[in-house]
Design an enzyme around this catalytic site. Structure first.
Site, PDB file in Angstrom:
ATOM      1  N   GLU A  67      -0.911  -4.604   2.396  1.00 40.84           N
ATOM      2  CA  GLU A  67      -0.228  -3.783   1.393  1.00 40.84           C
ATOM      3  C   GLU A  67       0.139  -4.773   0.131  1.00 40.84           C
ATOM      4  O   GLU A  67       1.009  -5.798   0.469  1.00 40.84           O
ATOM      5  CB  GLU A  67       1.050  -2.938   1.864  1.00 40.84           C
ATOM      6  CG  GLU A  67       0.905  -2.096   3.024  1.00 40.84           C
ATOM      7  CD  GLU A  67       2.034  -1.399   3.426  1.00 40.84           C
ATOM      8  OE1 GLU A  67       1.858  -0.339   4.065  1.00 40.84           O
ATOM      9  OE2 GLU A  67       3.294  -1.757   2.940  1.00 40.84           O
ATOM     10  N   CYS A  68       0.022  -4.387  -0.815  1.00 39.61           N
ATOM     11  CA  CYS A  68       0.451  -4.889  -2.201  1.00 39.61           C
ATOM     12  C   CYS A  68       0.085  -6.459  -2.151  1.00 39.61           C
ATOM     13  O   CYS A  68      -1.134  -7.121  -2.606  1.00 39.61           O
ATOM     14  CB  CYS A  68       1.817  -4.606  -2.267  1.00 39.61           C
ATOM     15  SG  CYS A  68       2.400  -5.048  -3.978  1.00 39.61           S
TER      16      CYS A  68
END
Length: 455
Positions: A335-336
């Site tokens: 994520e991210c």
């Protein structure tokens, strides 16, 4: 029925001092011998790190948008189990929630769901009698919110304090604290907010201690504790990281990135993976040159890889190990920050090269809630799985999606985003797995299946 003394710390707007007051209260009450359970309204990862430092317990998020209003009380009860006191730091202004969705996700909504008294932190630096009108408005706006006290922040002098207390004398809301301006307890910030605890541990310890000292000097701790005890019992039940019908066999090792570069994670994710049958082991991509022994699944959450790009790039042995694991088909959820770490490069510095994309810093902040659906099957989500998530970054990845996207966004706009390649699921979207435990269950099962095939 469960009786947990509790308070919500709110403010009229961002920047009033909620984190200062909430963290200071947590530390002061802990130093007084209480077991304090820390909570944060909204998707924020950074404030809970300071809460954890102040209390010695995991900082927990309560987000009615990400997890649904029906899970706020259960998640609260889970996090607050065994505590003498629970303190909930709000988000933004008290009545500000998800854009265009009324009170959803607001501090006020969470306070109502928890039936918790609210203490309003007011930045009094540029007002005197007007503070009474402000407090009266917040106290009367929603009759279901119990605004039960005020803490005045950034007060300039004894005379200023006297004027503020006189003005509030007829407002019907007691003043429970008055804090002077104190630059020495300020916490440094940068492009995404406060600098996380993991990046400044010694200084953060000193800052939290100074906050506790300031709170003890300026707040009525006994009055606040009495107010917390006035909260009614909650009916429960508490949320629990329940196991799937068929837990992953063999306790596959799921390595979770941590350290200063990867500080964004929800405590419930590791709990869900453990309940699903996995053995969760944390590693630091800045320091560790190898993945944990027996790694058969890899979770790389959010953080600040752009700040540590040279150091992450310099750790070539680990980058190579991550690339080999992904190439072998092991499940990887990113994520991210994790998405950027898996890319070819970040601001010109070589990364793991798992994804055919390059990242760079941008002047533009991407921020907001999202609704998404899994476009196809992956190691993390079955096709059609619907989630609510949150984006928060000042980086750009080019291209932003692969031939097989991770998600199809349906709100606030329609677009595809992220990458699914073999066992890799990588995206900018932060998702709270407590709202969709099937993500943890599926990932643990994928790790177990890969481990069995690799033997």
């Amino acid at each position: 029925m469960v009786n947990i003394p509790r308070l919500v710390i709110a403010a009229p707007s961002s920047g009033a001092g909620k984190t200062t007051v909430a963290t200071g209260l947590m530390a002061a009450f802990r130093e007084a011998g209480l077991a304090v359970s820390p909570h944060k309204v909204g998707p924020d990862y950074i404030d809970p790190g300071y809460h954890a430092l102040a209390t010695g317990r995991p900082g927990r998020n309560l987000d009615a948008y990400l997890c649904g209003p029906e899970r706020v009380e259960p998640l609260f009860l889970h996090g607050a189990a065994g505590a003498d006191l629970a303190l909930v730091e709000g988000v933004m202004g008290m009545f500000d929630g998800a854009s265009g969705m009324g009170e959803l996700g607001s501090t006020a909504q969470v306070a109502k769901l928890l039936r918790a008294p609210v203490v309003l932190v007011v930045d009094a630096s540029s007002q005197s009698r007007s503070v009474a009108a402000l407090v009266h408005g917040f106290a009367s706006w929603d009759p279901e919110v119990r605004l039960a006290g005020v803490i005045l922040n950034k007060v300039g002098s004894d005379r200023h304090e006297a004027l503020l207390r006189e003005a509030l004398g007829g407002a019907g809301v007691p003043v429970l604290g008055c804090l002077r301006r104190a630059p020495r307890v300020n916490t440094p910030a940068r492009h995404l907010g406060l600098v996380p605890v993991a990046e400044r541990a010694p200084e953060a310890v000193d800052s939290v201690a100074a906050l506790a000292e300031q709170i003890r000097a300026g707040c009525d701790l006994q009055g606040l504790l009495t107010l917390a005890h006035s909260a009614p019992e909650l009916t429960g039940p508490a949320w629990a990281p329940r196991a799937p019908e068929t837990p992953a066999p063999g306790r596959p090792v799921v390595a979770v990135a941590g350290g200063a570069a990867f500080t964004f994670s929800y405590a419930e994710h590791a709990e869900l993976l453990t309940a699903a049958g996995a053995e969760v082991v944390t590693f630091d991509p800045l320091r560790d040159e190898k993945l944990p022994t027996g790694t058969s699944g890899l979770v790389i959450g959010g953080g600040f890889p752009e700040v540590y790009a040279p150091e992450l790039s310099a750790n070539e042995p680990l980058r190579t190990a991550v690339a080999r694991l992904a190439a072998a088909g092991a499940p990887v959820a990113a994520e991210c920050a994790g998405l950027l770490y898996l890319s070819r490069s970040l601001d010109g510095k070589p990364m793991c090269g798992v994804l055919p994309a390059d990242g760079r810093m941008s002047e533009r902040l991407t921020l907001g809630y999202r609704e998404a659906v899994a476009v196809g099957d992956s190691a993390l989500a079955a096709a059609g799985t619907r989630v609510r998530g949150h984006e928060f970054h000042r980086t750009v990845l080019e291209p932003g999606t692969g031939e097989s996207p991770a998600w199809g966004f349906v709100r606030p706009e329609r677009r595809t985003e992220g990458f699914v390649r073999d066992g890799v699921h990588a995206s900018y979207l932060h998702v709270h797995w407590a709202a969709e435990p099937s993500l943890a269950h599926r990932f643990a099962a994928s790790a177990a299946a890969w481990a069995a095939s690799a033997r």
